[in-house]
Scaffold this motif. Structure first.
Motif, mmCIF file in Angstrom:
data_model
loop_
_atom_site.group_PDB
_atom_site.id
_atom_site.type_symbol
_atom_site.label_atom_id
_atom_site.label_comp_id
_atom_site.label_asym_id
_atom_site.label_seq_id
_atom_site.Cartn_x
_atom_site.Cartn_y
_atom_site.Cartn_z
ATOM 1 N N UNK A 132 0.814 -1.215 0.000
ATOM 2 C CA UNK A 132 0.000 0.000 0.000
ATOM 3 C C UNK A 132 0.847 1.265 0.000
ATOM 4 N N UNK A 133 2.150 1.140 -0.301
ATOM 5 C CA UNK A 133 2.945 2.338 -0.541
ATOM 6 C C UNK A 133 2.578 2.891 -1.914
ATOM 7 N N UNK A 134 2.702 4.206 -2.068
ATOM 8 C CA UNK A 134 2.291 4.843 -3.310
ATOM 9 C C UNK A 134 3.195 4.508 -4.484
ATOM 10 N N UNK A 135 2.577 4.234 -5.624
ATOM 11 C CA UNK A 135 3.317 4.018 -6.872
ATOM 12 C C UNK A 135 3.430 5.346 -7.616
ATOM 13 N N UNK A 153 8.075 -13.647 -4.068
ATOM 14 C CA UNK A 153 6.767 -13.566 -3.418
ATOM 15 C C UNK A 153 5.726 -13.033 -4.390
ATOM 16 N N UNK A 154 4.448 -13.248 -4.064
ATOM 17 C CA UNK A 154 3.361 -12.647 -4.830
ATOM 18 C C UNK A 154 3.163 -11.227 -4.332
ATOM 19 N N UNK A 155 2.913 -10.302 -5.254
ATOM 20 C CA UNK A 155 2.758 -8.899 -4.877
ATOM 21 C C UNK A 155 1.370 -8.412 -5.289
ATOM 22 N N UNK A 156 0.702 -7.722 -4.377
ATOM 23 C CA UNK A 156 -0.575 -7.067 -4.679
ATOM 24 C C UNK A 156 -0.285 -5.568 -4.749
ATOM 25 N N UNK A 157 -0.194 -4.989 -5.958
ATOM 26 C CA UNK A 157 0.226 -3.586 -6.101
ATOM 27 C C UNK A 157 -0.933 -2.622 -5.916
#
Length: 435
Positions: A132-135, A153-157
């Motif tokens: 949940x850091x800003x892209x 790892x799997x990432x949820x962006x």
């Protein structure tokens, strides 16, 4: 767990030998490729061949954020523009944006150090990371993203914002690791609870929190509410982004600074003199591996202590204490120096108080005053007025006794203080507004 056993456990003598070789190469590169640094080094009377030991770093000039702004946008690049594959920048809300460039190798190193950081926190390729850091131009989101992918790892962006949706995805996707600011994690918890989500039974086991100062009291609050191990990560865009240093899960006793890529020191923020390990001072970082935009002795303004004793987790790299404040956000109230983190510690130790507050600075005549708005929790909200008044007096008394400052305390209803999608806005300076 160690991501790179050999590098993370290097004996101090070998680690310092590696740092010296990289420092000598760095000084030579910036001297001949960055006009700004050539001028600064000439002014200091230092040439590349003068760097014979790590102690000689004290003779190199400091770099400050204003130097990046003065050389906006690309004046500090040390490589041709065609070698720069990534550009990040700050928001520029307090002036010109600070621009940061990366070569392909810089990006790979960043991903490696973030993977190393995630693994120090206990993450593995079997985990799913809710990021949940800003892209975007902010380095947080992409830094964590590439590190998680390199780890496998799997990432949820998910990025920042859309808090109700994020709460739903915590349930639907079942992530095991969450990465965000600590204040946003608490906001996400509140939103999830309000939506009827059984937060305590989510599969989350680790939270990696950074981008703003936080305290042990907030750590305990996060661990209790989310049922996780809450770990601190440190980084800043000018140096690389997140992953400069990471708290390890086994010891949870300071953040390991990845010294094979960064040379660190602490200084007296007033005099610039180097301090010994264990003394509280301003963290200064020299980037040893950065190609596109290397920095000499960058003054972070973050206040911390360094610990060179090897950690019981097996890592030998120097550890830094959690950032306790900044040399440039210290409040001076009627001659008393106060850091927001000190006030936060007192507030969070008070029963009935929620971890959301704002510090309002005002000026009456020639005197500065401090007003603290702090939320009460749901159970306290239903109490009688007399009890709330006693609570206000108790907070005021504790702040006066421990910090020597008289503050006006304003209790606020639950959820009444604005939540931030990123860094929490703790300080509101109204000293220049008309009374």
């Amino acid at each position: 767990m160690l991501y790179d056993v050999e590098k993370e456990t290097l004996p101090r003598e070998e680690l310092e030998a590696l740092q010296l070789r990289k420092l000598q190469s760095l000084v030579e590169r910036v001297y001949y490729n960055v006009p700004f640094y050539r001028e600064k080094l000439d002014e200091a009377g230092v040439r590349p061949e003068d760097i014979r030991s790590l102690r000689d770093v004290q003779f190199l000039p400091f770099t400050e954020k204003q130097d990046l702004r003065n050389n906006y946008p690309f004046g500090l690049f040390a490589v041709p523009r065609e070698n720069v594959v990534r550009i990040h920048a700050s928001s520029g809300t307090t002036g010109k944006a600070t621009v940061v460039g990366y070569t392909q190798r810089d990006v790979r190193n960043w991903a490696t150090l973030m993977a190393r950081s995630l693994m120090a926190a206990g993450a593995t390729r079997r985990d799913t990371v809710h990021n949940a850091y800003g892209y975007g131009l902010f380095t947080g989101g992409l830094g964590v993203h590439y590190g998680a992918e390199q780890l496998g790892a799997s990432i949820v962006p998910i990025s920042g914002g859309g808090t109700k949706r994020q709460a739903t995805l915590l349930k639907d996707f079942g992530p095991t690791v969450i990465c965000c600011t600590p204040s946003y994690a608490l906001h996400l918890y509140e939103t999830a609870k309000a939506g009827g989500l059984d937060v305590e039974n989510l599969p989350l086991h680790t939270g990696i929190f950074g981008a703003e100062p936080w305290t042990d009291e907030m750590r305990a609050d996060l661990e209790s509410k989310l049922g996780i191990k809450a770990l601190d990560i440190y980084g800043l865009s000018e140096i690389m982004g997140p992953g400069v240093a990471m708290e390890c899960r086994p010891a949870q006793d300071g953040l390991h600074i990845w010294e094979d890529h960064f040379l660190v020191e602490t200084i007296d923020p007033e005099t610039g003199e180097q301090l010994a390990p264990g003394e509280t001072g301003e963290l200064v970082i020299t980037t040893l591996s950065k190609e596109a935009q290397p920095l000499l002795r960058y003054r972070t303004r973050d206040l911390t202590r360094l610990n060179t004793v090897p950690c019981r987790c097996g890592r030998t790299h120097t550890r830094m204490a959690r950032v306790m404040g900044r040399s440039d956000d210290m409040l001076i109230i009627r001659g008393v120096n106060v850091f927001p983190s000190q006030i936060e510690s007192i507030l969070l130790e008070t029963e009935g108080i929620a971890p959301h507050y704002q510090l309002i600075l005002r000026r009456h005549g020639s005197l500065d005053t401090l007003e603290i708005h702090v939320e009460i929790d749901d159970s306290t909200f239903s109490d009688e007025i007399k009890h709330l008044q006693r609570l206000e007096r108790k907070i005021q008394k504790n702040i006066k006794e421990f910090l020597g400052v008289t503050a006006d305390i304003k209790l606020a209803e639950p959820m009444s203080i604005a939540r931030s999608q990123g860094k929490a806005q703790r300080i509101i300076d109204r000293r220049h507004e008309a009374e």
